[in-house]
Design a protein around this motif. Structure first.
Motif, PDB file in Angstrom:
ATOM      1  N   GLN A 178     -22.224  22.072  22.410  1.00  0.00           N
ATOM      2  CA  GLN A 178     -23.086  23.136  21.893  1.00  0.00           C
ATOM      3  C   GLN A 178     -24.184  22.571  21.002  1.00  0.00           C
ATOM      4  O   GLN A 178     -25.348  22.971  21.099  1.00  0.00           O
ATOM      5  CB  GLN A 178     -22.264  24.147  21.098  1.00  0.00           C
ATOM      6  CG  GLN A 178     -21.378  25.026  21.932  1.00  0.00           C
ATOM      7  CD  GLN A 178     -20.550  25.970  21.071  1.00  0.00           C
ATOM      8  OE1 GLN A 178     -20.371  25.755  19.878  1.00  0.00           O
ATOM      9  NE2 GLN A 178     -20.040  27.013  21.696  1.00  0.00           N
ATOM     10  N   LEU A 179     -23.825  21.632  20.132  1.00  0.00           N
ATOM     11  CA  LEU A 179     -24.803  21.045  19.226  1.00  0.00           C
ATOM     12  C   LEU A 179     -25.807  20.175  19.973  1.00  0.00           C
ATOM     13  O   LEU A 179     -26.988  20.132  19.616  1.00  0.00           O
ATOM     14  CB  LEU A 179     -24.094  20.248  18.137  1.00  0.00           C
ATOM     15  CG  LEU A 179     -23.208  21.075  17.214  1.00  0.00           C
ATOM     16  CD1 LEU A 179     -22.455  20.170  16.258  1.00  0.00           C
ATOM     17  CD2 LEU A 179     -24.003  22.114  16.470  1.00  0.00           C
ATOM     18  N   ALA A 180     -25.361  19.505  21.034  1.00  0.00           N
ATOM     19  CA  ALA A 180     -26.278  18.690  21.838  1.00  0.00           C
ATOM     20  C   ALA A 180     -27.303  19.560  22.548  1.00  0.00           C
ATOM     21  O   ALA A 180     -28.482  19.195  22.649  1.00  0.00           O
ATOM     22  CB  ALA A 180     -25.492  17.869  22.848  1.00  0.00           C
ATOM     23  N   ILE A 181     -26.882  20.724  23.014  1.00  0.00           N
ATOM     24  CA  ILE A 181     -27.815  21.652  23.668  1.00  0.00           C
ATOM     25  C   ILE A 181     -28.864  22.137  22.665  1.00  0.00           C
ATOM     26  O   ILE A 181     -30.060  22.179  22.969  1.00  0.00           O
ATOM     27  CB  ILE A 181     -27.055  22.838  24.291  1.00  0.00           C
ATOM     28  CG1 ILE A 181     -26.258  22.350  25.505  1.00  0.00           C
ATOM     29  CG2 ILE A 181     -27.998  23.959  24.687  1.00  0.00           C
ATOM     30  CD1 ILE A 181     -25.273  23.358  26.051  1.00  0.00           C
ATOM     31  N   GLN A 182     -28.422  22.484  21.453  1.00  0.00           N
ATOM     32  CA  GLN A 182     -29.369  22.915  20.420  1.00  0.00           C
ATOM     33  C   GLN A 182     -30.353  21.806  20.074  1.00  0.00           C
ATOM     34  O   GLN A 182     -31.530  22.050  19.879  1.00  0.00           O
ATOM     35  CB  GLN A 182     -28.625  23.346  19.152  1.00  0.00           C
ATOM     36  CG  GLN A 182     -27.894  24.641  19.287  1.00  0.00           C
ATOM     37  CD  GLN A 182     -28.828  25.809  19.521  1.00  0.00           C
ATOM     38  OE1 GLN A 182     -29.893  25.905  18.935  1.00  0.00           O
ATOM     39  NE2 GLN A 182     -28.434  26.711  20.392  1.00  0.00           N
ATOM     40  N   ALA A 183     -29.856  20.579  20.021  1.00  0.00           N
ATOM     41  CA  ALA A 183     -30.725  19.451  19.685  1.00  0.00           C
ATOM     42  C   ALA A 183     -31.742  19.195  20.790  1.00  0.00           C
ATOM     43  O   ALA A 183     -32.918  18.938  20.517  1.00  0.00           O
ATOM     44  CB  ALA A 183     -29.876  18.202  19.456  1.00  0.00           C
TER      45      ALA A 183
ATOM     46  N   PHE B 117     -32.946  21.265  23.280  1.00  0.00           N
ATOM     47  CA  PHE B 117     -33.901  22.301  23.640  1.00  0.00           C
ATOM     48  C   PHE B 117     -34.612  22.961  22.458  1.00  0.00           C
ATOM     49  O   PHE B 117     -35.635  23.602  22.640  1.00  0.00           O
ATOM     50  CB  PHE B 117     -33.221  23.369  24.492  1.00  0.00           C
ATOM     51  CG  PHE B 117     -32.740  22.831  25.808  1.00  0.00           C
ATOM     52  CD1 PHE B 117     -33.648  22.483  26.793  1.00  0.00           C
ATOM     53  CD2 PHE B 117     -31.402  22.639  26.051  1.00  0.00           C
ATOM     54  CE1 PHE B 117     -33.227  21.963  28.007  1.00  0.00           C
ATOM     55  CE2 PHE B 117     -30.965  22.127  27.261  1.00  0.00           C
ATOM     56  CZ  PHE B 117     -31.876  21.789  28.234  1.00  0.00           C
ATOM     57  N   SER B 118     -34.072  22.809  21.255  1.00  0.00           N
ATOM     58  CA  SER B 118     -34.679  23.473  20.112  1.00  0.00           C
ATOM     59  C   SER B 118     -35.116  22.517  19.012  1.00  0.00           C
ATOM     60  O   SER B 118     -35.634  22.951  17.997  1.00  0.00           O
ATOM     61  CB  SER B 118     -33.697  24.489  19.518  1.00  0.00           C
ATOM     62  OG  SER B 118     -33.373  25.464  20.486  1.00  0.00           O
ATOM     63  N   GLY B 119     -34.856  21.240  19.184  1.00  0.00           N
ATOM     64  CA  GLY B 119     -35.317  20.257  18.221  1.00  0.00           C
ATOM     65  C   GLY B 119     -34.474  20.138  16.961  1.00  0.00           C
ATOM     66  O   GLY B 119     -34.918  19.575  15.970  1.00  0.00           O
ATOM     67  N   TRP B 120     -33.248  20.656  16.972  1.00  0.00           N
ATOM     68  CA  TRP B 120     -32.389  20.591  15.795  1.00  0.00           C
ATOM     69  C   TRP B 120     -31.683  19.250  15.734  1.00  0.00           C
ATOM     70  O   TRP B 120     -31.391  18.635  16.747  1.00  0.00           O
ATOM     71  CB  TRP B 120     -31.349  21.700  15.823  1.00  0.00           C
ATOM     72  CG  TRP B 120     -31.919  23.069  15.663  1.00  0.00           C
ATOM     73  CD1 TRP B 120     -32.166  23.964  16.661  1.00  0.00           C
ATOM     74  CD2 TRP B 120     -32.336  23.698  14.458  1.00  0.00           C
ATOM     75  NE1 TRP B 120     -32.698  25.116  16.140  1.00  0.00           N
ATOM     76  CE2 TRP B 120     -32.815  24.974  14.794  1.00  0.00           C
ATOM     77  CE3 TRP B 120     -32.348  23.308  13.124  1.00  0.00           C
ATOM     78  CZ2 TRP B 120     -33.300  25.856  13.837  1.00  0.00           C
ATOM     79  CZ3 TRP B 120     -32.834  24.194  12.181  1.00  0.00           C
ATOM     80  CH2 TRP B 120     -33.297  25.457  12.534  1.00  0.00           C
TER      81      TRP B 120
ATOM     82  N   LEU C  90     -27.560  22.543  10.690  1.00  0.00           N
ATOM     83  CA  LEU C  90     -28.565  21.883  11.509  1.00  0.00           C
ATOM     84  C   LEU C  90     -29.899  21.939  10.780  1.00  0.00           C
ATOM     85  O   LEU C  90     -30.143  22.858   9.997  1.00  0.00           O
ATOM     86  CB  LEU C  90     -28.695  22.587  12.866  1.00  0.00           C
ATOM     87  CG  LEU C  90     -27.438  22.667  13.708  1.00  0.00           C
ATOM     88  CD1 LEU C  90     -27.719  23.486  14.961  1.00  0.00           C
ATOM     89  CD2 LEU C  90     -26.925  21.301  14.070  1.00  0.00           C
ATOM     90  N   ARG C  91     -30.760  20.974  11.034  1.00  0.00           N
ATOM     91  CA  ARG C  91     -32.085  20.998  10.427  1.00  0.00           C
ATOM     92  C   ARG C  91     -33.123  20.523  11.432  1.00  0.00           C
ATOM     93  O   ARG C  91     -32.808  19.801  12.373  1.00  0.00           O
ATOM     94  CB  ARG C  91     -32.145  20.155   9.164  1.00  0.00           C
ATOM     95  CG  ARG C  91     -32.138  18.674   9.428  1.00  0.00           C
ATOM     96  CD  ARG C  91     -32.288  17.897   8.158  1.00  0.00           C
ATOM     97  NE  ARG C  91     -32.396  16.471   8.487  1.00  0.00           N
ATOM     98  CZ  ARG C  91     -32.568  15.530   7.608  1.00  0.00           C
ATOM     99  NH1 ARG C  91     -32.629  15.822   6.332  1.00  0.00           N
ATOM    100  NH2 ARG C  91     -32.665  14.276   7.980  1.00  0.00           N
TER     101      ARG C  91
END
Length: 63
Positions: free
Chosen positions: A22-27, A29-32, A49-50
């Motif tokens: 889940q965190l890899a997907i956020q990183a 596609f959303s730059g987190w 996340l930042r």
């Protein structure tokens, strides 16, 4: 540098592999990026996340 933060709370029934996905997907596609993870005794995780604040200084359209 200015950052915006997104706190998340992952329940205890989410295993480590699923949380990482889940965190890899956020990183991706959303730059987190991961700022902090806190694991509690009950198995829940507090994740922060930042990402850098985007400065939208694009030139405007002229007609």
């Amino acid at each position: 540098m200015d950052y915006e933060y997104a706190p998340l709370r992952l329940p205890s029934n989410v295993d480590r592999l699923t949380a990482a996905a889940q965190l890899a997907i956020q990183a991706e596609f959303s730059g987190w990026e991961l700022a902090r993870v806190q694991l509690f005794r009950d198995g829940t995780r507090k994740v922060v996340l930042r990402r850098r604040v985007q400065n939208n200084s694009q030139p405007g359209l002229s007609y």
